[in-house]
Design a protein around this motif. Structure first.
Motif, PDB file in Angstrom:
ATOM      1  N   HIS A  40      49.759  37.561  38.779  1.00  0.00           N
ATOM      2  CA  HIS A  40      48.456  37.089  38.283  1.00  0.00           C
ATOM      3  C   HIS A  40      48.155  35.708  38.840  1.00  0.00           C
ATOM      4  CE1 HIS A  40      48.495  40.401  35.419  1.00  0.00           C
ATOM      5  NE2 HIS A  40      49.735  40.064  35.114  1.00  0.00           N
ATOM      6  N   CYS A  76      43.093  34.747  34.530  1.00  0.00           N
ATOM      7  CA  CYS A  76      43.575  35.425  35.732  1.00  0.00           C
ATOM      8  C   CYS A  76      42.371  35.643  36.638  1.00  0.00           C
ATOM      9  CB  CYS A  76      44.201  36.764  35.361  1.00  0.00           C
ATOM     10  SG  CYS A  76      44.673  37.733  36.813  1.00  0.00           S
ATOM     11  N   LEU A 111      42.086  37.849  39.007  1.00  0.00           N
ATOM     12  CA  LEU A 111      41.768  39.245  39.314  1.00  0.00           C
ATOM     13  C   LEU A 111      40.649  39.630  38.354  1.00  0.00           C
ATOM     14  CD1 LEU A 111      45.415  40.601  39.702  1.00  0.00           C
ATOM     15  CD2 LEU A 111      43.812  39.990  41.523  1.00  0.00           C
ATOM     16  N   HIS A 171      41.243  41.959  35.453  1.00  0.00           N
ATOM     17  CA  HIS A 171      42.170  41.425  34.447  1.00  0.00           C
ATOM     18  C   HIS A 171      41.443  40.422  33.563  1.00  0.00           C
ATOM     19  CE1 HIS A 171      46.108  42.411  36.827  1.00  0.00           C
ATOM     20  NE2 HIS A 171      45.269  43.422  36.772  1.00  0.00           N
ATOM     21  N   MET A 220      42.443  38.787  30.003  1.00  0.00           N
ATOM     22  CA  MET A 220      43.421  37.753  30.358  1.00  0.00           C
ATOM     23  C   MET A 220      42.651  36.459  30.632  1.00  0.00           C
ATOM     24  SD  MET A 220      46.560  37.909  33.097  1.00  0.00           S
ATOM     25  CE  MET A 220      47.571  39.141  32.287  1.00  0.00           C
TER      26      MET A 220
END
Ligand SMILES: [Cu+2]
Length: 597
Positions: A531, A580, A582, A585, A590
């Motif tokens: 991550h 994170c 991404l 995510h 997250m």
């Protein structure tokens, strides 16, 4: 990630072949055959982005049409190009950026890695309400730093549909790094599908786009190498853990097209140089979902900046970076053409371009490396390094039944004089013992010199976080931390749930920081994926497990089962995002809010 998966499922080689895209890149032309016609109105410009400079800049967010793969799709773009214009700014200057939203939905722009007042940070719901359709939001801030950065939408999935561009901030006193030529190399990823439906599909089946699952063939190969019993055991182990050793990326070339400066591989973006020149390449990972492994066969790369901040030069063959990270490298090409090769970490495809003395040249494109399997160290941390039987039956994946260390420390805090080194004692929050979390690591690894899965012992010199050292004077706060926070990156792969300490953003409360304090943050990754963690509004000064300050970053990749720590000094008051990078995510949860008061 389903136990019901049949190990014998074959993959169709056709599905593994990824889309190389169109030679003409994303420029949508009116009709086939009119390759030299001007793009029709409403089409997206691609390739090297236009450069904008000055103290007042106008950006317009709008829909435009794009065609990377043979299918015409709608993109969300800034000033009509992918990538968005490169903003060339100067340290110390105040800049006014007027952003007009011509979409039918709210939008925003976040200036990634730039220190500024929180109201200018561009995160809807945290820094400001967002930019409503038809509205213009005026960003104004003074540049307190120099280097390579980037900007992107922080709304919905707009980043994935084309809203990203480079920011270059020239040092006030002129460039310290001598180069004859300067190219931005912005890597991104594109899907022809609607990202919202991709996300919804992942929620239903998280390994949907992973066509590299072990096959019966892999099993018999293992059996041949290690004996039938061991192969059976290995397979049972993965099944028991409901994990797939090739789960390296949620998405893959099955849906993604990998872009270099807005050009698919067949479009072959080309950066020019003259023989004898020293070329600076500003690599930016502006992808939503992809870790890239970057190399230039035949050329050494000397890394001189990480996340816009000068580092002691380190010469490598290859580096990996995740969404949000940037690396500046120097190269001294001697031949006429070199391939810029950036394979995705899961080896499902690559972005590619060329460094050449003239347009139209190309060098060979290397074969992709084999699909790597996550190792026990990725899964288990230090326990995995001792061999797989250490964890078999030990239940290290799930200690909930053992009542092991389940204390409710929330954002666990240590105070006092023992903070010269980061705490090694693992503390799982009580909230990690719930349906949002499918694994917890009790013996994490702290090795920053690990290049990561698929890059270990590949015969090339691969950059690691341990190689990075900020130049003298950059790490300007040498105080010991007065406080330590420990947070764990958590997930449940089968539910496609991503969280921090087992709490998705919607269930979490903000992390409190005090202005001017020196704070240590420990991040432990209790998942099998890497991550890239991006903290807005302040620097993350990465340290070793011995408490030695190493490098100043804005985005730190945390590998599976790894425990890292960084020090930070929040100077700017307000509300900041921490997540994170991404995109899916982040969207799945997250993400935390940080409040500096
Ligand atoms: Cu993540």
């Amino acid at each position: 990630m389903k136990t019901s998966r049949t190990p014998g499922r074959r993959f169709d080689p056709g599905r593994r072949r990824f889309v190389q895209g169109l030679v003409a890149g994303g420029v949508l032309l009116g009709m086939p055959g009119l390759l030299h016609a001007r793009p029709e109105p409403g089409a997206t410009g691609t390739g090297t982005a236009p450069v904008l400079t000055g103290s007042v800049i106008d950006l317009v967010i709008a829909e435009s049409r794009v065609n990377f793969t043979g299918l015409v799709r709608r993109a969300t773009t800034i000033n009509g190009s992918i990538p968005a214009p490169t903003l060339r700014l100067r340290e110390g200057d105040e800049v006014t950026i007027r952003v007009t939203n011509k979409l039918s939905e709210p939008s925003s722009i976040h200036w990634h890695g730039i220190l500024l007042p929180y109201q200018m940070d561009g995160v809807p719901g945290i820094s400001f309400p967002g930019i409503a359709p038809g509205e213009t939001y005026v960003y104004r801030f003074r540049l307190r730093q120099s280097g390579t950065y980037w900007y992107h939408s922080h709304s919905g999935f707009q980043e994935m549909t084309g809203m990203y561009g480079a920011i270059i901030v020239e040092p006030r006193e002129g460039e310290r790094i001598r180069a004859d030529r300067d190219h931005v190399v912005l890597l991104s990823d594109w899907t022809d599908e609607d990202p919202a439906s991709v996300f919804a599909k992942l929620k239903v089946q998280s390994d949907l786009y992973n066509f590299n699952q072990p096959t019966a063939g892999d099993f018999f190969r293992d059996a041949g190498k290690m004996g039938l019993a061991a192969a059976v055991k290995k397979r049972q182990m993965w099944n028991r853990m409901r994990m797939n050793p090739t789960d390296l990326a949620d998405l893959s070339a099955a849906t993604l097209t990998f872009l270099m400066n807005g050009s698919p591989p067949a479009g072959n973006w080309t950066g020019l140089f003259r023989r004898g020149e020293r070329v600076r390449l500003r690599f930016i990972n502006g992808s939503s979902n992809t870790f890239y492994d970057v190399r230039i066969p035949g050329l050494k790369m000397t890394v001189v900046q990480a996340d816009g901040q000068d580092v002691e030069p380190v010469t490598v063959d290859e580096f990996r970076f995740g969404s949000g990270e940037t690396y500046d490298v120097l190269v001294e090409p001697k031949e006429d053409a070199y391939t810029l090769f950036a394979q995705s970490m899961d080896r499902s495809g690559y972005a590619r371009g060329t460094l050449a003395t003239r347009q139209g040249l190309a060098a060979p494109v290397p074969a992709m490396d084999p699909v790597p399997w996550l190792s026990m160290a990725d899964m288990m941390g230090t326990m995995g390094l001792g061999g797989s039987h250490a964890m078999m039956g030990h239940g290290a994946m799930d200690h909930s039944a053992m009542g092991h260390g389940a204390m409710d420390h929330g954002q666990h805090a240590r105070h006092g004089a023992t903070l010269a080194r980061p705490s090694q004692q693992v503390r799982h929050a009580r909230t990690e013992y719930g349906p949002s979390t499918d694994m917890r690591v009790d013996m994490p690894r702290t090795n920053l010199d690990d290049p990561g899965v698929g890059l270990r012992d590949n015969g090339r010199r691969v950059l690691t976080q341990a190689d990075l050292r900020s130049l003298d004077g950059i790490l300007d706060d040498r105080r010991s931390p007065s406080r330590e926070l420990e947070l764990h990156l958590t997930g449940n792969m089968e539910r496609y749930s991503w969280s921090i300490d087992g709490l998705e953003f919607g269930r979490s409360t903000p992390v409190a920081m005090a202005q001017g304090e020196r704070l240590r943050v420990i991040l432990q990754n209790d998942t099998m994926m890497t991550h890239p963690m991006h903290l807005h509004g302040m620097w993350s000064d990465l340290e070793s497990d011995q408490g030695e300050l190493l490098v100043r970053r804005h985005t730190i990749p945390v590998q599976p089962a790894q425990r890292i720590s960084f020090l930070t000094t929040p100077h700017d008051l307000g509300r900041w995002a921490w997540h994170c990078h991404l995109l899916f995510h982040m969207d799945a949860g997250m993400f935390r809010e940080v409040v500096v008061s």
